[in-house]
Scaffold this motif. Structure first.
Motif: not given
Length: 596
Positions: A397-421
């Motif tokens: 899981t990759i949590p949303f962080n408002s202080c982190d303006s750039d999440l694009s460098n996590l692209e390799e992990y987003f394809k595995h991101n699991r969020d039930l909501i």
């Protein structure tokens, strides 16, 4: 025009057809009221016919029938088979020892051969020796010859329970003589096969080369068709090996069109010393075939040229799957395999009393994490397979962080991101939940290669009982290759483990939470987990460096080998090493065993 002759043939009644008169012409065509029955040149009838008396053709009963010239009747092949089985059953009931019986255990492949046979022998009232034990698809099979043994085995059905308390069914049926007993070749042919094999045997290497064995000139000149994909041929080969070459170490079966290994399964008993097996350029389609010979302690195996090699996504997955069958394997298709690191959690031991002893549990967790991340960062994560339970689960899981303006460098992990909501599609949610140890390790292997800072780890334990241990670890790692090489990530892993035995444990649940690291986390010195012993021979150090190590040890209080390691990691810059030591000591990240 052909002259027709008529014959009155008495027929047994079949269905709606009673005794009637048939006519047969010289072209061997039987006729009956518009129906034509044509004989092929091999005396096999063609049941296609024309029905001139109805608008639609009506098919006859498609049960196979055979023309019997002795009593002029059509006999059902099915009835003939039943007659044979009845005769065999009659012999069995009368206790004739020439009758053979096939014993079948449905789902027998789920059980280890040794455990299964020991369990059956312990419950069977009559001692017996199983003949030609083998797996056929999901079943386990073997043969017995004694009618009393067959009866006792039949009585043993449903009297054995497996680990899940499921009763094991045993079916016993009359059988023909098994291949391993029936002599397919004459004694003269067996002698010729033995001579041919001994010509191919290298005494100095204890190696037998049977490649393209069917086309051996000596065998062909004697009109011996030695097809090793036939069980009878393979069995004859193994019998000769057992009697004449019991010391065999290397067996080459390349290019023999082997599509299954049922016949070769007895090599475990007849040539147990074999360490090198060449099955290349055959027709094997599934790794499951290798289960039939997995009890061999192989060190080298050749499989290239088989269809099963094309079923894997990459070479690493291929090597891992084969190694699962043969843990002692060193070389595969001529290539050295990476040394397999096995998770070893046997020291300290996890006993029932351990959950009451915090120090033992702490040491166990620390040792586990060191070994786990040492393998994780090694480049080949398939070594983690033994750390997970067969039915374990993993999610990221990759949590949303408002202080982190750039999440694009996590692209390799987003394809595995699991969020039930956020994920409304139940199929996608289930797909992202990795289930079974194989699926977990394959998923982890797709993530970028990393290097963890072991001294950044914060570990906490939330549950500790006799049957379960739950702990979490927080820390940072950096990616060591790829598009974002050098990027530092922060993570939290939560492991739920259960005892594997009295001295080790399995992971049954693994949860990873991943985010970009904060500026403060990036500024701290990054120290990877040591993969080798920190001690170095003193003879490799100059006199100047030896003095530096001695001085640093006296000032820091650390042992000489760890003082040398600290200086060496900082390029023998005494000031820099002292500064980093002070930071780590202030943060409490230097293990107490580093000190004198």
């Amino acid at each position: 025009m052909y002259h027709q002759q008529k014959y009155a043939l008495p027929l047994q009644k079949y269905g709606n057809y009673s005794n009637e008169e048939y006519s047969m012409d010289n072209r061997r065509v039987f006729q009956q009221r518009g129906r034509n029955y044509t004989w092929h040149k091999f005396d096999r009838k063609d049941y296609n016919f024309e029905h001139t008396g109805a608008p639609y053709a009506v098919g006859l009963n498609k049960k196979k029938r055979r023309w019997n010239d002795d009593d002029r009747t059509f006999l059902s092949a099915w009835d003939d088979r039943k007659h044979k089985e009845s005769k065999m059953s009659y012999n069995a009931q009368n206790g004739t020892r020439e009758s053979w019986f096939k014993v079948t255990i449905p789902s027998g492949r789920n059980y280890d051969k040794t455990w299964l046979m020991n369990s059956i022998m312990s419950i069977c009232s009559v001692p017996f020796t199983p003949v030609d034990f083998h797996y056929d698809k999901n079943q386990a099979r073997f043969f017995v010859q004694d009618a009393s043994t067959a009866s006792a085995l039949k009585d043993a059905s449903l009297k054995i329970c497996d680990e899940e308390n499921q009763k094991i069914i045993i079916f016993v049926r009359p059988s023909i003589v098994p291949y391993s007993v029936k002599s397919y070749f004459t004694p003269k042919q067996m002698e010729q096969i033995k001579l041919t094999m001994m010509k191919r045997y290298d005494v100095s290497q204890k190696s037998l080369d049977l490649r393209k064995f069917r086309f051996d000139r000596d065998l062909m000149s004697c009109d011996i068709d030695m097809m090793l994909n036939r069980r009878c041929c393979m069995n004859a080969t193994l019998q000769i090996i057992q009697s004449n070459i019991p010391e065999l170490l290397s067996l080459n079966l390349c290019n023999n069109k082997l599509y299954q290994l049922d016949g070769l399964s007895e090599v475990v008993e007849k040539a147990p010393q074999v360490k090198i097996l060449n099955l290349s350029k055959n027709k094997l389609r599934s790794v499951s075939e290798l289960e039939k010979v997995k009890e061999l302690k192989l060190e080298e195996l050749w499989l290239e040229g088989n269809p099963l090699c094309r079923t894997f996504q990459n070479e690493s997955a291929y090597a891992s799957a084969i190694r699962d069958q043969f843990p002692t394997l060193i070389r595969l298709d001529g290539k050295e395999l990476l040394s397999q690191t096995v998770m070893n959690n046997e020291n300290p031991q996890l006993r029932k009393e351990s959950y009451k002893e915090p120090e033992i549990i702490r040491d166990l967790v620390v040792q586990f994490l060191k070994e786990y991340y040492s393998i994780y960062d090694s480049g080949d994560r398939h070594g983690l397979l033994s750390a997970y339970h067969d039915e374990a689960c993993f999610s990221l899981t990759i949590p949303f962080n408002s202080c982190d303006s750039d999440l694009s460098n996590l692209e390799e992990y987003f394809k595995h991101n699991r969020d039930l909501i956020k994920l409304k599609d139940s199929y996608t949610r289930m797909k992202l939940l990795k289930h079974t140890n194989r699926a977990i390790v394959d998923s982890l292997s797709t993530l970028p290669k990393t290097q963890h800072d072991f001294y950044s780890f914060w570990v906490d334990m939330s549950l500790c009982t006799e049957v379960m241990l739950c702990f979490s670890v927080n820390g940072v790692f950096k990616e060591v290759e790829g598009k974002y090489q050098g990027c530092v990530r922060a993570f939290t892993r939560t492991f739920v483990t259960v005892p594997k035995s009295s001295s080790s444990m399995y992971i049954i649940n693994d949860k990873m939470i991943l985010r970009n690291s904060s500026p403060r986390e990036i500024q701290k010195p990054f120290i990877p987990l040591p993969t080798v012993s920190p001690s170095l021979p003193k003879s490799t150090l100059s006199e100047k460096h030896q003095e530096m190590v001695k001085s640093f040890s006296e000032q820091s209080g650390m042992k000489l080998e760890y003082s040398q390691k600290c200086l060496d990691d900082n390029e023998w810059d005494y000031t820099k090493a002292s500064k980093i030591f002070s930071i780590l000591q202030t943060d409490g990240k230097i293990p107490k065993e580093f000190f004198k």
